[in-house]
Structures are given as C-alpha cells and as structure tokens.
Write a protein that holds these residues in place. Structure first.
Motif, PDB file in Angstrom:
ATOM      1  N   THR A  55      15.338   5.221   3.842  1.00  0.00           N
ATOM      2  CA  THR A  55      14.046   5.870   4.038  1.00  0.00           C
ATOM      3  C   THR A  55      14.113   6.916   5.149  1.00  0.00           C
ATOM      4  N   ILE A  56      14.799   6.599   6.207  1.00  0.00           N
ATOM      5  CA  ILE A  56      14.917   7.543   7.322  1.00  0.00           C
ATOM      6  C   ILE A  56      15.706   8.786   6.904  1.00  0.00           C
ATOM      7  N   TRP A 108       5.762   9.148   4.698  1.00  0.00           N
ATOM      8  CA  TRP A 108       6.951   8.674   5.420  1.00  0.00           C
ATOM      9  C   TRP A 108       6.580   7.647   6.492  1.00  0.00           C
ATOM     10  N   LEU A 109       5.543   7.946   7.257  1.00  0.00           N
ATOM     11  CA  LEU A 109       5.153   7.041   8.334  1.00  0.00           C
ATOM     12  C   LEU A 109       4.643   5.702   7.799  1.00  0.00           C
ATOM     13  N   ASN A 168       1.461  17.511   5.874  1.00  0.00           N
ATOM     14  CA  ASN A 168       0.663  16.336   6.232  1.00  0.00           C
ATOM     15  C   ASN A 168       0.880  15.199   5.240  1.00  0.00           C
ATOM     16  N   GLU A 169       0.946  15.539   3.947  1.00  0.00           N
ATOM     17  CA  GLU A 169       1.176  14.521   2.926  1.00  0.00           C
ATOM     18  C   GLU A 169       2.563  13.897   3.098  1.00  0.00           C
ATOM     19  N   HIS A 170       3.538  14.720   3.388  1.00  0.00           N
ATOM     20  CA  HIS A 170       4.900  14.217   3.586  1.00  0.00           C
ATOM     21  C   HIS A 170       4.945  13.243   4.752  1.00  0.00           C
ATOM     22  N   LEU A 171       4.381  13.638   5.883  1.00  0.00           N
ATOM     23  CA  LEU A 171       4.434  12.795   7.077  1.00  0.00           C
ATOM     24  C   LEU A 171       3.644  11.505   6.894  1.00  0.00           C
ATOM     25  N   PHE A 192       0.825  -1.214   0.000  1.00  0.00           N
ATOM     26  CA  PHE A 192       0.000   0.000   0.000  1.00  0.00           C
ATOM     27  C   PHE A 192       0.856   1.261   0.000  1.00  0.00           C
ATOM     28  N   ALA A 193       1.969   1.217   0.729  1.00  0.00           N
ATOM     29  CA  ALA A 193       2.807   2.414   0.882  1.00  0.00           C
ATOM     30  C   ALA A 193       3.755   2.643  -0.283  1.00  0.00           C
TER      31      ALA A 193
END
Length: 482
Positions: free
Chosen positions: A304-305, A409-410, A403-406, A237-238
């Motif tokens: 990714t981090i 990433w999460l 918000n889209e970025h977080l 999904f991500a």
C-alpha cells in the motif's frame, strides 16, 4: 435425495462454482466499470448511479447475511445475479436511448441484489474450506472472479479498437457482456447448501441448510456487540473507497481502447495478487496461524505504501482542472507518456487483491460457522459499499484528484493498526470451541434413530451417498453393492 459425486460435495468445488458465477456476473460488471465511468461518457451520471448503487448496497448489506441464511446460498445467489444483468442492460439502453433515469434505477436494484450475492459468496468461501485452506480458497475464488473482469476487458479492448476508439463503449460490447452474465445467472443453481458439503477431514460444514428468523435477529444483535468487527470497520470502509478515484482518472486521462487495456491489466494484477497472497503468505504451513496473519498484514502494508506513493508521483503532475480545460489530453497506449501507467494500474489491483484477501482471512479466522460468516460478509460489504457511495459522491462534486488520492490512501493506512489488534486475538484453531459434526458420527446417529425427522438424518443421508461414491472411486465399482 439425488446422489452426488464425491468431488461435487467438496468445499473447493463449491468455491470454484461460486467463482464461476461471479466470473460471469460481477466480473462483467467490473469490466464495464473499469472502462471508466461505467462505460459511459457522462461521468456525472455514472457517479450518481454508482452512489445510489453503493448506498442501497450498504443499507441492504446490514441484513443480507440474515436473508442469505434464511433462503440458503443457492436461491440467494440467483437473486443476487439478476441485478447485474439489469444494470448492464440499463447502460446499453442509455447508450442507444439516452435514458439516464433507468441507469440510476438499475443501480438501486443492483445495490440490493449485490448485497445478497456477496453475503452468500462470503459464507461459502470463508466457511466451507478447512482452516488451513482458507487463504487458498480466497485465491481460487478471486482469481476466477477477476478472470471475468480480465476477459471482459479483452473483449471491450478488441471491440473498441475495431470501432476506432470512441469515447463511449460500443453497443456490441454490452451485448457480449449480457450473454456472459446470463450464463452466470444460470450457474448459481449449481451451488450446494452447507449441509451437503463434506470437508476432507470428514466434517459437514453445517447440519442445517438454512437458519430461522429468530436466530438471525439474535445473531445480528450479537454481531454489532463484537468489538473485533467494530475494530475492523475502518478496514471494511476503506476497502473499495479508491475505486471511484481510479475510475475517474482512467476516464479523464485515457481514451476508450486504453481504458479497456488498463481494465485488463487491473484484472491481471488482481489475479496474480490473489494467488500470491493466498498460496504464498496466508496459508504457509510452516507458520502458526497468527504469524501468517501478521505476515499478511506486513505484506499488504508495504504494498500500500509503495504503490500509492508511485501513484501520487503521477497525480501531482495534473489536476482535474487541467483535464476540464483540455490542458491534459487523453493518453493512448501507443503514446510515449503511457509508459508506466499500465504498470501502475496493474499494481493498484495487485495490492487491492492482497488487501481484500487479508480482510476475508481475518474474518474467517474468527469462526467457521457459515451463518455467522454470512453475517460478517454482509457487514463487510455494507461498510465497504458505504465507503464506495461516499467516494463516488466525492467524485461527483468534482473534488480535486489529489484530494481523492490522499483520502483513499490515508484510509487504507489508518486501518492497519486496528487490524493488527484483531489479529492478536486469532487462535490457532476454532475447532476446539465450535461443535464439529463428522460423517461417521451422523451415520451412526441416523441408524440408531431409525432415520427420525430432523437435520441429522438428512445430513447423514448425504454423507452416506458421498461415502458410497467415494468407495466406488477408491475401490472400483465392483467392490460396492447397491
């Protein structure tokens, strides 16, 4: 049956060929998409069409693996390529005629056709090679495929610089893309079914060229009962969720030529990332297979981090409202504040290639069966596209960039623990659990049966042709009698 050169029936040749098909079709689509807002100046229309596209992609992906198994990879790929030509054509039509409805309609059809293409591609890339070569197979395919995006972006960059850096993509850009896409449509007929492909250890990928309807019904039912695939669902999904965010920022913060340059850097990052993870991590011969999977997961986690933390440090310097109000002007690659932005887009897609490689590698480590892997690829793309549909929908309602970025990433970070659990179940080999058909055995069976009807003699005939061709290459034409 037509005699084929031995090199043509090898897994890596088929991986290269499907890479060429995707180079010329999906690669050109990616180049247009990476220009920001799908090459359109209307971000809302682009988000809507992409939302419809990925919604149809998600629904069709649930059954596309079964359809691919029934039709065979060649016909499935051909049908799958047609949607890309139609979609890029719809963008061109909108550019000249303002037909927004056609862009949305073409997006829906592309969602259906793309699910078919990616199911066939996934089965070829994951099942045709030997287990020791599956990381390299991804690297080769992804590098060729992304080279299409890279070349397309270079074309767009050159044309848009010449046109003076207009916000919308020029008509000549679309014409160039369409010509390349139609070459890709034709190239799909070069793909061989699994019963014509022979690995270097003498095994045939699959005796049957295609599956049967009742087998696909049973196979799909078993697919949704496999806890390992359910555990990989967050990863699936991500895996494309962040594309909407990156494309929106590319559109909002950069002018036309710079968007094209960023797209070229994305393609370059994807190529390098795929080659590094495929050759230098996932297929390292000095480690056991499960250890290679753990190492790949560690590399992807660290990337990714770091990359997304750097992206966050830039994202907090502006908001969507700043762009709308004109407080954040579009950046040109000549500007001093462009420094570092190009590198960020390069590493966004370097990390993306590594993430995609790990997902494909884990799936391919669960089985070698092309029919099962076609279903796996379909499910992967279905969930991936569901995530993309959600992300484009999120962007369409003007969600804050931060918000889209977080969220993106999460989601990536949350998928890693479950991927680790699945990696723990990976065996050193699946050859002991799955029946393998060898060329020599099939030739003997065919001789004993007197070429009776059935898949074994057909595969044996293909094997006979390949062995004759190989002998002529190895020993010289004078050593083999007609």
């Amino acid at each position: 049956m037509v005699q084929l050169p031995v090199w043509y029936t090898t897994p890596m040749t088929q991986v290269v060929l499907v890479g060429i098909t995707c180079f010329a079709t999906v690669g050109m689509f990616s180049a247009v998409s990476n220009l920001g807002a799908g090459g359109l100046s209307n971000i809302a229309l682009s988000d809507t069409s992409n939302g419809v596209l990925y919604g149809c992609f998600a629904v069709t992906g649930l059954v596309s693996g079964g359809i691919s198994n029934l039709l065979g990879p060649r016909l499935t790929l051909f049908i799958g390529t047609l949607g890309y030509a139609l979609y890029v054509g719809s963008l061109w039509c909108y550019q000249t005629q303002g037909t927004g409805w056609f862009v949305i309609f073409a997006g829906a059809l592309l969602g259906v056709s793309a699910a078919l293409l990616w199911s066939a591609q996934g089965a070829i890339m994951m099942s045709y090679p030997l287990e020791k070569d599956k990381g390299k197979a991804f690297a080769v395919f992804w590098a060729i495929f992304q080279f299409g995006s890279f070349i397309g972006s270079i074309i767009a960059l050159a044309i848009n610089i010449r046109s003076g850096g207009l916000t919308a993509v020029s008509t000549s850009t679309y014409i160039a893309f369409l010509v390349i896409i139609f070459v890709g449509v034709a190239s799909s007929f070069l793909i061989l079914p699994p019963n014509r492909v022979i690995r270097s250890d003498g095994t045939i990928v699959k005796l049957e060229a295609a599956s049967k309807p009742h087998e696909e019904v049973v196979g799909m039912a078993r697919l949704f009962k496999d806890w390992r695939l359910l555990a990989l669902a967050p990863m699936f999904f991500a895996s494309n969720y962040f594309y909407a965010y990156q494309g929106a920022v590319n559109t909002a913060r950069f002018d036309g030529p710079t968007r094209a340059l960023n797209a070229a850097l994305e393609g370059a990052g994807a190529i390098v990332g795929a080659l590094v993870i495929g050759y230098c991590v996932l297929d390292l011969k000095w480690f056991h297979r499960r250890t290679r999977g753990y190492l790949g997961l560690a590399v992807v986690t660290v990337l990714t981090i770091i990359v997304w933390a750097v992206g966050l440090s830039w994202q907090v310097t502006f908001t969507r409202e700043d762009v709308t109000a004109g407080r954040a002007n579009r950046i040109n690659y000549h500007d001093s504040n462009y420094k570092g932005k190009g590198a960020l887009y390069f590493f966004y897609y370097f990390a993306d290639a590594c993430y995609q490689a790990l997902a494909y590698w884990i799936m391919s480590a669960l089985t070698n069966d092309p029919f099962k892997l076609a279903r796996y690829a379909g499910l992967y793309k279905a969930l991936q596209s569901a995530g993309s549909a959600g992300s484009f929908g999120m962007d369409a309602v003007a969600t804050p960039f931060l918000n889209e970025h977080l969220a993106s990433w999460l989601m990536l970070l949350a998928s890693f623990p479950l991927a680790l659990v699945v990696l723990h179940t990976v065996k050193e080999t699946n050859y002991n659990d799955e029946h393998m058909d060898y060329v020599d055995d099939l030739k003997r069976e065919a001789a004993e049966l007197g070429h009776a009807p059935g898949p074994a003699p057909a595969a044996a005939a293909a094997a006979e042709e390949s062995s004759i061709e190989k002998a002529s290459v190895d020993n010289g034409p004078g050593d083999v009698k007609a």
